[in-house]
Design a protein around this motif. Sequence first.
Motif, mmCIF file in Angstrom:
data_model
loop_
_atom_site.group_PDB
_atom_site.id
_atom_site.type_symbol
_atom_site.label_atom_id
_atom_site.label_comp_id
_atom_site.label_asym_id
_atom_site.label_seq_id
_atom_site.Cartn_x
_atom_site.Cartn_y
_atom_site.Cartn_z
ATOM 1 N N UNK A 13 -14.599 27.219 -33.421
ATOM 2 C CA UNK A 13 -13.284 26.582 -33.578
ATOM 3 C C UNK A 13 -12.272 27.497 -34.254
ATOM 4 N N UNK A 14 -12.613 28.771 -34.456
ATOM 5 C CA UNK A 14 -11.742 29.654 -35.255
ATOM 6 C C UNK A 14 -10.911 30.648 -34.453
ATOM 7 N N UNK A 15 -10.938 30.575 -33.114
ATOM 8 C CA UNK A 15 -10.135 31.518 -32.313
ATOM 9 C C UNK A 15 -8.649 31.210 -32.505
ATOM 10 N N UNK A 16 -7.838 32.278 -32.618
ATOM 11 C CA UNK A 16 -6.401 32.101 -32.860
ATOM 12 C C UNK A 16 -5.584 32.880 -31.841
ATOM 13 N N UNK A 17 -4.383 32.373 -31.528
ATOM 14 C CA UNK A 17 -3.542 33.064 -30.546
ATOM 15 C C UNK A 17 -3.354 34.526 -30.921
ATOM 16 N N UNK A 18 -3.455 35.385 -29.937
ATOM 17 C CA UNK A 18 -3.315 36.813 -30.169
ATOM 18 C C UNK A 18 -4.653 37.518 -30.339
ATOM 19 N N UNK A 19 -5.699 36.762 -30.712
ATOM 20 C CA UNK A 19 -7.031 37.358 -30.889
ATOM 21 C C UNK A 19 -7.496 38.060 -29.611
ATOM 22 N N UNK A 20 -8.272 39.121 -29.805
ATOM 23 C CA UNK A 20 -8.847 39.843 -28.675
ATOM 24 C C UNK A 20 -10.300 39.397 -28.464
ATOM 25 N N UNK A 21 -10.704 39.355 -27.188
ATOM 26 C CA UNK A 21 -12.071 38.946 -26.828
ATOM 27 C C UNK A 21 -12.854 40.196 -26.436
ATOM 28 N N UNK A 22 -13.972 40.435 -27.146
ATOM 29 C CA UNK A 22 -14.786 41.623 -26.871
ATOM 30 C C UNK A 22 -16.186 41.214 -26.439
ATOM 31 N N UNK A 23 -16.795 42.051 -25.624
ATOM 32 C CA UNK A 23 -18.210 41.878 -25.294
ATOM 33 C C UNK A 23 -18.888 43.228 -25.532
ATOM 34 N N UNK A 24 -20.173 43.193 -25.937
ATOM 35 C CA UNK A 24 -20.829 44.445 -26.321
ATOM 36 C C UNK A 24 -21.463 45.201 -25.157
ATOM 37 N N UNK A 25 -21.230 44.741 -23.919
ATOM 38 C CA UNK A 25 -21.771 45.496 -22.789
ATOM 39 C C UNK A 25 -21.796 44.676 -21.515
ATOM 40 N N UNK A 26 -22.525 45.184 -20.529
ATOM 41 C CA UNK A 26 -22.517 44.618 -19.170
ATOM 42 C C UNK A 26 -23.020 43.175 -19.140
ATOM 43 N N UNK A 27 -22.429 42.371 -18.269
ATOM 44 C CA UNK A 27 -22.778 40.952 -18.211
ATOM 45 C C UNK A 27 -23.625 40.619 -16.978
ATOM 46 N N UNK A 28 -24.469 39.611 -17.136
ATOM 47 C CA UNK A 28 -25.260 39.076 -16.020
ATOM 48 C C UNK A 28 -26.625 39.704 -15.845
ATOM 49 N N UNK A 29 -26.950 40.705 -16.647
ATOM 50 C CA UNK A 29 -28.209 41.436 -16.423
ATOM 51 C C UNK A 29 -29.444 40.538 -16.529
ATOM 52 N N UNK A 30 -29.501 39.696 -17.569
ATOM 53 C CA UNK A 30 -30.708 38.887 -17.748
ATOM 54 C C UNK A 30 -30.935 37.956 -16.555
ATOM 55 N N UNK A 31 -29.909 37.234 -16.178
ATOM 56 C CA UNK A 31 -30.047 36.279 -15.075
ATOM 57 C C UNK A 31 -30.500 36.958 -13.794
ATOM 58 N N UNK A 32 -29.914 38.105 -13.516
ATOM 59 C CA UNK A 32 -30.265 38.793 -12.258
ATOM 60 C C UNK A 32 -31.674 39.387 -12.337
ATOM 61 N N UNK A 33 -32.071 39.866 -13.509
ATOM 62 C CA UNK A 33 -33.439 40.393 -13.662
ATOM 63 C C UNK A 33 -34.466 39.294 -13.411
#
Lengths: 336, 336
Positions: A159-179
Amino acid sequence: MNNDLILLGHGSGGKLSHQLLDDLIIAKLSRTPVRGQNDAALVELAGAKLAFTTDSYVVDPIFFPGGNIGDLAVNGTVNDLAMMGACPRFLSVGLILEEGFSKAELAAILDSMAAAAESAGVSIVTGDTKVVPKGKGDRIFINTSGIGVIEHTLTIDGASAQPGDQVLVNGSIGDHGIAVLSAREGLEIDSGIVTDSAALNGLVQELLALGESLHVLRDPTRGGVATTLKEIAAQSEVNIVLDEESLPINLGVKGVCSILGLDPLYVANEGKLLAIVAPERAGEALEIMRRHPLGKDAAVIGEVTGTADGRVQMRTSVGGLRGVEMLAGEQLPRIC
Amino acid sequence: MNNDLILLGHGSGGKLSHQLLDDLIIAKLSRTPVRGQNDAALVELAGAKLAFTTDSYVVDPIFFPGGNIGDLAVNGTVNDLAMMGACPRFLSVGLILEEGFSKAELAAILDSMAAAAESAGVSIVTGDTKVVPKGKGDRIFINTSGIGVIEHTLTIDGASAQPGDQVLVNGSIGDHGIAVLSAREGLEIDSGIVTDSAALNGLVQELLALGESLHVLRDPTRGGVATTLKEIAAQSEVNIVLDEESLPINLGVKGVCSILGLDPLYVANEGKLLAIVAPERAGEALEIMRRHPLGKDAAVIGEVTGTADGRVQMRTSVGGLRGVEMLAGEQLPRIC
């Protein structure tokens, strides 16, 4: 669709899961109304601030490229604690075995659990084993519950996201599901993709250096990045815009997704976290991630655009904006 | 009997369970060698002394006289914490649902969980729900894990029984197992017996008044009183002699057991505790139990007879002594 019965989609992590949770499970079990959920509960006990979480693992198949149900069960629960900024300490293990399951496979799974616990720095301190008759289970289900200590005073919360905040991910997505999918009986696709299953508590400890600029941490497991961001947008009452071009996606994942008509944004991850960070320290957050072995391919993938009604949109590579919804049914059953 | 496969008996709580636990599970998962197990782990976190435990419930049928899998799952985990002398505080709930399970039955089970938690004074604070395809589970399995606070400085432990100690039970034995069995498909015996499933933490709080005279607390669930006493005798390196005539057993339990060739000493209980108490305060312990609503039929049922090799014997009604062994196989599968 019979509305009186449990459907596979109720376990998807998406819209049906949320309905079951809100309308039935939380309505019945929670003494106080809850707005949105986090990955673990925060509790105070004898002066200690703790995080407490539980997850059952029913992944099929139980062995898949890069891992098995055992390390998955340890890493998943460690990560749920880490997403509260907690330092994971103790795990419990509940095994439900099907009569006729192989002891050698059980031994291999337990070895993986021990190695994963060692690597994450947590201790498995208590457990339970049940056996159900053949045909009443499916080889092995594992529940892991975990306790962590909260040593910071930050509010890291969906509940703490605020306008202007940046969204980061630490790497490639979907690997587990596809594996997992590529190892599933009847499919057996050679995608070259291995699970990203990993304990993220070390990376989170580094990110805590961001202090009050670190607003949200969440691991996009069942339902993928799309569903997790929809949850955060709703909890924080903000809108989020993703940038399609900046999403790190492995070629093998793209390939399998395009063949099977899947969207990587909905595919489960088990070693990824979304961090939502105040804009002035987003660059530093990205650096912290990229310095860490589990964050080499980290990216800023989107932005919180304003207080509003929880919409998530994607800026596509051709410049348009499309709506991103929560996973509606069950895309990939038994992915964790 | 194929030695490479998991058998139903590995879930019995008896000898096979212990072998699997010692030879495989603890050998693989525990960093330090363990001599015997208690019902919960003791851990220290941020200065707080806590008990932590987990149990999965796979009882069949899921509704039985006097209860269902929901209150069983709450009471069972509350009791595992209470047996360490801990004050149970927080529970997690992990549901594994089979596709096609009835939402109305789920709602009834959740209602029972909420009522049991309320009655035991614990809060359900976190949870997880998975769904497996039809035929890969059996309606509903529930894992509950729990955290309690230890506020005393006593050593209440399966290894603390001492020669001369008295063995007490807070009431009739075998009720839970016979209630479940009598409801089982194909049997449907009208024994008039209802489960004894109950939260014992209130009674334990009263027993803590015994101070250092309270040596062991243990709830005789799977494997029954016989198996639990064998565990304690081995952990404490003592012998125990039971007195057959003093064992409180309901007539309905005796009846069903004699028809089916079962021994009540091996039948599961879910609202009973064995307390092993220094002789000088055994009378007071019995009074405390009998004053409590869950201890009206409490009795002294045996004595610790000397340091030795973990033998348990029964003084029969005709005056002889017979050996009591640990449950060897699976007497009543899926009793909890």
